[in-house]
Design a protein around this motif. Sequence first.
Motif, PDB file in Angstrom:
ATOM      1  N   ALA A 184       1.021  -1.411  -0.190  1.00 45.08           N
ATOM      2  CA  ALA A 184       0.125  -0.520  -0.008  1.00 45.08           C
ATOM      3  C   ALA A 184       0.968   1.267   0.357  1.00 45.08           C
ATOM      4  O   ALA A 184       1.412   1.577   1.000  1.00 45.08           O
ATOM      5  CB  ALA A 184      -0.920  -0.117   1.239  1.00 45.08           C
ATOM      6  N   THR A 185       0.776   1.866  -0.916  1.00 45.20           N
ATOM      7  CA  THR A 185       1.487   3.124  -1.178  1.00 45.20           C
ATOM      8  C   THR A 185       1.467   4.336  -0.179  1.00 45.20           C
ATOM      9  O   THR A 185       2.783   4.890   0.571  1.00 45.20           O
ATOM     10  CB  THR A 185       1.073   4.081  -2.157  1.00 45.20           C
ATOM     11  OG1 THR A 185       0.598   4.374  -2.470  1.00 45.20           O
ATOM     12  CG2 THR A 185       1.778   2.731  -3.639  1.00 45.20           C
ATOM     13  N   GLU A 186       1.103   3.968   0.995  1.00 43.42           N
ATOM     14  CA  GLU A 186       0.202   5.170   1.622  1.00 43.42           C
ATOM     15  C   GLU A 186       1.008   4.616   3.101  1.00 43.42           C
ATOM     16  O   GLU A 186       0.595   6.043   3.727  1.00 43.42           O
ATOM     17  CB  GLU A 186      -1.660   5.228   2.057  1.00 43.42           C
ATOM     18  CG  GLU A 186      -2.319   6.127   1.249  1.00 43.42           C
ATOM     19  CD  GLU A 186      -3.349   6.357   1.223  1.00 43.42           C
ATOM     20  OE1 GLU A 186      -4.195   7.574   1.219  1.00 43.42           O
ATOM     21  OE2 GLU A 186      -3.956   5.163   1.840  1.00 43.42           O
ATOM     22  N   GLU A 187       1.418   3.127   2.661  1.00 43.50           N
ATOM     23  CA  GLU A 187       2.357   3.285   3.822  1.00 43.50           C
ATOM     24  C   GLU A 187       3.847   2.902   3.470  1.00 43.50           C
ATOM     25  O   GLU A 187       4.626   2.634   4.926  1.00 43.50           O
ATOM     26  CB  GLU A 187       1.600   1.768   4.320  1.00 43.50           C
ATOM     27  CG  GLU A 187       0.094   1.770   4.986  1.00 43.50           C
ATOM     28  CD  GLU A 187      -0.525   0.200   5.269  1.00 43.50           C
ATOM     29  OE1 GLU A 187       0.469  -0.505   4.851  1.00 43.50           O
ATOM     30  OE2 GLU A 187      -0.914  -0.202   5.438  1.00 43.50           O
ATOM     31  N   LEU A 188       3.604   3.184   2.819  1.00 49.10           N
ATOM     32  CA  LEU A 188       5.564   3.463   2.758  1.00 49.10           C
ATOM     33  C   LEU A 188       6.230   4.614   2.543  1.00 49.10           C
ATOM     34  O   LEU A 188       5.599   5.550   2.679  1.00 49.10           O
ATOM     35  CB  LEU A 188       5.167   3.302   1.093  1.00 49.10           C
ATOM     36  CG  LEU A 188       5.203   1.916   0.369  1.00 49.10           C
ATOM     37  CD1 LEU A 188       5.269   1.612  -1.130  1.00 49.10           C
ATOM     38  CD2 LEU A 188       5.868   0.838   1.035  1.00 49.10           C
ATOM     39  N   ASP A 189       7.544   3.938   3.287  1.00 46.96           N
ATOM     40  CA  ASP A 189       8.123   6.087   3.766  1.00 46.96           C
ATOM     41  C   ASP A 189       9.255   5.958   2.930  1.00 46.96           C
ATOM     42  O   ASP A 189      10.472   6.687   2.944  1.00 46.96           O
ATOM     43  CB  ASP A 189       8.027   6.096   4.979  1.00 46.96           C
ATOM     44  CG  ASP A 189       9.615   5.520   5.603  1.00 46.96           C
ATOM     45  OD1 ASP A 189       9.539   4.084   5.008  1.00 46.96           O
ATOM     46  OD2 ASP A 189       8.698   4.936   6.799  1.00 46.96           O
ATOM     47  N   GLU A 190       9.801   5.799   1.596  1.00 46.65           N
ATOM     48  CA  GLU A 190      10.470   5.472   0.784  1.00 46.65           C
ATOM     49  C   GLU A 190      10.598   6.279  -0.196  1.00 46.65           C
ATOM     50  O   GLU A 190       9.422   6.457  -0.488  1.00 46.65           O
ATOM     51  CB  GLU A 190      11.333   4.004   0.407  1.00 46.65           C
ATOM     52  CG  GLU A 190      11.495   3.381   1.712  1.00 46.65           C
ATOM     53  CD  GLU A 190      10.724   2.043   1.664  1.00 46.65           C
ATOM     54  OE1 GLU A 190      10.419   1.000   1.858  1.00 46.65           O
ATOM     55  OE2 GLU A 190       8.991   2.510   1.605  1.00 46.65           O
TER      56      GLU A 190
END
Length: 229
Positions: free
Chosen positions: A72-78
């Motif tokens: 889920a892109t909303e959970e990524l921080d890279e």
Amino acid sequence: MRRRQLLQGVTAAGTAAVAGCLSRLRNGSGSNVVLDPPADRQFDSEELPYPAHGQSLPAFSLPNPLSGETVATEELDETLVVTGFFATCPAECVQLVGQLVGVQRGTIERDIADAVRFLAITFDPERDDARALQEYAERMDVALDAGNWEFLRPEDAADAERVVDERLGITFERVGAEESPRVEGYDFKHLSLTFLVNPDGYVERAYRTEQPDAKQVLSDVETVVEQTS
């Protein structure tokens, strides 16, 4: 479809919002991006039919059949490098993914692999199952063991159209062998487009080409990583 019509000459503004204020930026400019607008750009971001410089990348959630996990892109921080492809593509996708594999190698060599994640989304879920994607990774020399490359597979053709075409603006159209005899069964006419997205979900670059310059993309990636870490 709406985005395909836009690519044929109709412009539109706006994309789905992703929360974030780019609090990690060090330049103090108040901008939501690190990189300046592309020097050769011909249109403002709002005039393009896909997310471009300074705009939010629409959020999405898709499974990775190789890991069994959902991304889920909303959970990524890279810092993200996002593109669309299909594994039986005989030409354009080979060049595109090949260049991005070169970028991935560069992130490993420069010790920034942990800060970058590659999301390669197939728009051919009918054929691109886990086995096909594993074989494709081996054929393209993707470093899956680096842990920063995700092959994402929509549940079905309708889901692929919703995420890849309608949301991201990576337009594609399935055509039969009579229209495009390069691939047995069916082929795709599609846009070659890759996004560089900073950790807060804003597009730094939208490379609209089937052969992005790996050295330039790596340089852009490294700059975004340095300025947002």
